[in-house]
Design a protein around this motif. Structure first.
Motif, PDB file in Angstrom:
ATOM      1  N   ASP A  64       0.832  -1.208   0.000  1.00 52.65           N
ATOM      2  CA  ASP A  64       0.000   0.000   0.000  1.00 52.65           C
ATOM      3  C   ASP A  64       0.868   1.260   0.000  1.00 52.65           C
ATOM      4  O   ASP A  64       0.694   2.167   0.835  1.00 52.65           O
ATOM      5  N   LEU A  65       1.804   1.308  -0.935  1.00 53.47           N
ATOM      6  CA  LEU A  65       2.709   2.457  -1.025  1.00 53.47           C
ATOM      7  C   LEU A  65       1.951   3.703  -1.479  1.00 53.47           C
ATOM      8  O   LEU A  65       0.907   3.616  -2.135  1.00 53.47           O
ATOM      9  N   SER A  66       2.491   4.848  -1.147  1.00 55.41           N
ATOM     10  CA  SER A  66       1.894   6.113  -1.583  1.00 55.41           C
ATOM     11  C   SER A  66       1.977   6.217  -3.104  1.00 55.41           C
ATOM     12  O   SER A  66       2.790   5.530  -3.732  1.00 55.41           O
ATOM     13  N   PRO A  67       1.152   7.051  -3.713  1.00 52.01           N
ATOM     14  CA  PRO A  67       1.184   7.180  -5.182  1.00 52.01           C
ATOM     15  C   PRO A  67       2.571   7.500  -5.727  1.00 52.01           C
ATOM     16  O   PRO A  67       3.008   6.889  -6.709  1.00 52.01           O
ATOM     17  N   ALA A  68       3.272   8.468  -5.108  1.00 46.73           N
ATOM     18  CA  ALA A  68       4.591   8.856  -5.610  1.00 46.73           C
ATOM     19  C   ALA A  68       5.576   7.698  -5.513  1.00 46.73           C
ATOM     20  O   ALA A  68       6.365   7.452  -6.446  1.00 46.73           O
ATOM     21  N   MET A  69       5.547   6.971  -4.396  1.00 47.14           N
ATOM     22  CA  MET A  69       6.464   5.843  -4.228  1.00 47.14           C
ATOM     23  C   MET A  69       6.111   4.701  -5.183  1.00 47.14           C
ATOM     24  O   MET A  69       7.003   4.025  -5.712  1.00 47.14           O
ATOM     25  N   SER A  70       4.820   4.473  -5.399  1.00 47.87           N
ATOM     26  CA  SER A  70       4.386   3.408  -6.315  1.00 47.87           C
ATOM     27  C   SER A  70       4.841   3.697  -7.742  1.00 47.87           C
ATOM     28  O   SER A  70       5.374   2.828  -8.425  1.00 47.87           O
ATOM     29  N   ILE A  71       4.622   4.935  -8.178  1.00 40.99           N
ATOM     30  CA  ILE A  71       5.025   5.313  -9.535  1.00 40.99           C
ATOM     31  C   ILE A  71       6.544   5.237  -9.666  1.00 40.99           C
ATOM     32  O   ILE A  71       7.070   4.759 -10.678  1.00 40.99           O
ATOM     33  N   GLY A  72       7.254   5.695  -8.627  1.00 41.01           N
ATOM     34  CA  GLY A  72       8.717   5.624  -8.658  1.00 41.01           C
ATOM     35  C   GLY A  72       9.220   4.199  -8.761  1.00 41.01           C
ATOM     36  O   GLY A  72      10.170   3.916  -9.499  1.00 41.01           O
ATOM     37  N   LEU A  73       8.586   3.274  -8.024  1.00 43.96           N
ATOM     38  CA  LEU A  73       9.000   1.869  -8.065  1.00 43.96           C
ATOM     39  C   LEU A  73       8.717   1.261  -9.437  1.00 43.96           C
ATOM     40  O   LEU A  73       9.519   0.468  -9.952  1.00 43.96           O
ATOM     41  N   MET A  74       7.603   1.620 -10.040  1.00 42.83           N
ATOM     42  CA  MET A  74       7.256   1.108 -11.364  1.00 42.83           C
ATOM     43  C   MET A  74       8.217   1.644 -12.434  1.00 42.83           C
ATOM     44  O   MET A  74       8.610   0.916 -13.351  1.00 42.83           O
ATOM     45  N   ILE A  75       8.588   2.920 -12.309  1.00 45.06           N
ATOM     46  CA  ILE A  75       9.552   3.495 -13.251  1.00 45.06           C
ATOM     47  C   ILE A  75      10.889   2.777 -13.141  1.00 45.06           C
ATOM     48  O   ILE A  75      11.531   2.458 -14.147  1.00 45.06           O
TER      49      ILE A  75
END
Length: 297
Positions: A64-75
């Motif tokens: 349940d990561l924050s949006p910014a952390m989730s997008i960063g991990l996907m990038i």
């Protein structure tokens, strides 16, 4: 104005410079190897391009990561392996030729796959709609700062081999220094986010690194590859080009907060790589025991 010059010109130029250095280490034989030994390449390709983004997406949801952390991990997961993986492969006595080939292939393929993964991540996790992700802009940016410099470096290597071999080591050193500067810059600029979310980001990055390495080993077993190739796939799938991830966040998406994950991952991946090198050293010593000479009477 200064910030714009750094993010729009200096950072992309620096990454292009690093990719040119990677091109100086490549020859046509590295790509001929793709046809000569296809199974390790296919295994590494599946793990790097398909399994890794799925793994990152699963971690984002489970933690349940924050949006910014989730997008960063996907990038980060959308990026290829970097030159660091080649160095670690050498230290671990893995298949260096396979490592170089996989790094080159993933660097080329990501130009076409990363924009779709990034667009999906932003549209899925972002809570606001003020971030426009252009597939064409990201693809063009990756083409200019990665693919073209690699090709140019290979051309230089072909016609000026002695010079390329001599200076390639300096490009590797520049890549390391540049990565350290990038990490420092991200930490200073996004120190509030890092202090608030360091624990979850550190755990997410560590899990991504370790599980990705396990994926490499499992993939190698499925494809019935050698011990050396198994190590190589673990390294290639586990170590991402965090420099490229930070450049995408800062220069192409203009979202430095996304780069926090890549900055933290740049530190955690060395922990995972260190454990893998130690394991490889222990495994190699067991596979090649020292045979003491015996007296003959």
């Amino acid at each position: 104005m200064t910030g714009s010059i750094i993010t729009e010109i200096l950072l992309p130029l620096s990454l292009a410079f690093i990719m040119f250095g990677m091109g100086l280490s490549l020859t046509q034989f590295d790509f001929l190897r793709l046809w000569q030994t296809p199974m390790p390449i296919i295994g590494g390709f599946i793990g790097q391009i398909i399994v890794l983004p799925l793994l990152a997406f699963t971690l984002c949801l489970l933690m349940d990561l924050s949006p910014a952390m989730s997008i960063g991990l996907m990038i980060l997961a959308a990026c290829p392996g970097g030159t660091t993986s080649n160095v670690v492969s050498h230290l671990a006595k893995a298949n260096l030729a396979l490592s170089v080939s996989l790094t080159a292939l993933s660097s080329i393929v990501c130009v076409f796959t990363a924009p779709f993964i990034i667009q999906f991540a932003v549209s899925y996790f972002s809570e606001t709609h003020d971030i426009e992700v252009s597939l064409s802009c990201i693809s063009l940016g990756l083409l200019v700062i990665t693919l073209l410099p690699i090709m140019f470096g290979m051309i230089v290597r072909r016609y000026y081999r002695d010079w390329a071999v001599k200076v390639e080591v300096y490009f590797r050193r520049f890549a390391l220094v540049f990565l350290l500067l990038m990490i420092t810059g991200v930490v200073i600029q996004e120190r509030d986010i890092i202090s608030d979310a360091f624990n979850e980001v550190f755990i997410a990055c560590m899990l991504l690194n370790l599980i990705a390495m396990m994926v490499g080993v499992i993939t190698a077993k499925i494809f019935k590859l050698s011990h050396k190739d198994s190590l190589t796939l673990a390294i290639e799938i586990g170590l991402q080009n965090s420099t490229m991830a930070m450049l995408i966040c800062i220069s192409l998406l203009h979202m430095p907060s996304y780069a926090v994950v890549a900055g933290v991952y740049s530190l955690t991946m060395y922990l995972g790589a260190g454990l893998l090198v130690l394991y490889a050293s222990y495994s190699n010593s067991n596979r090649n025991p020292v045979i003491q000479p015996t007296d003959s009477h």
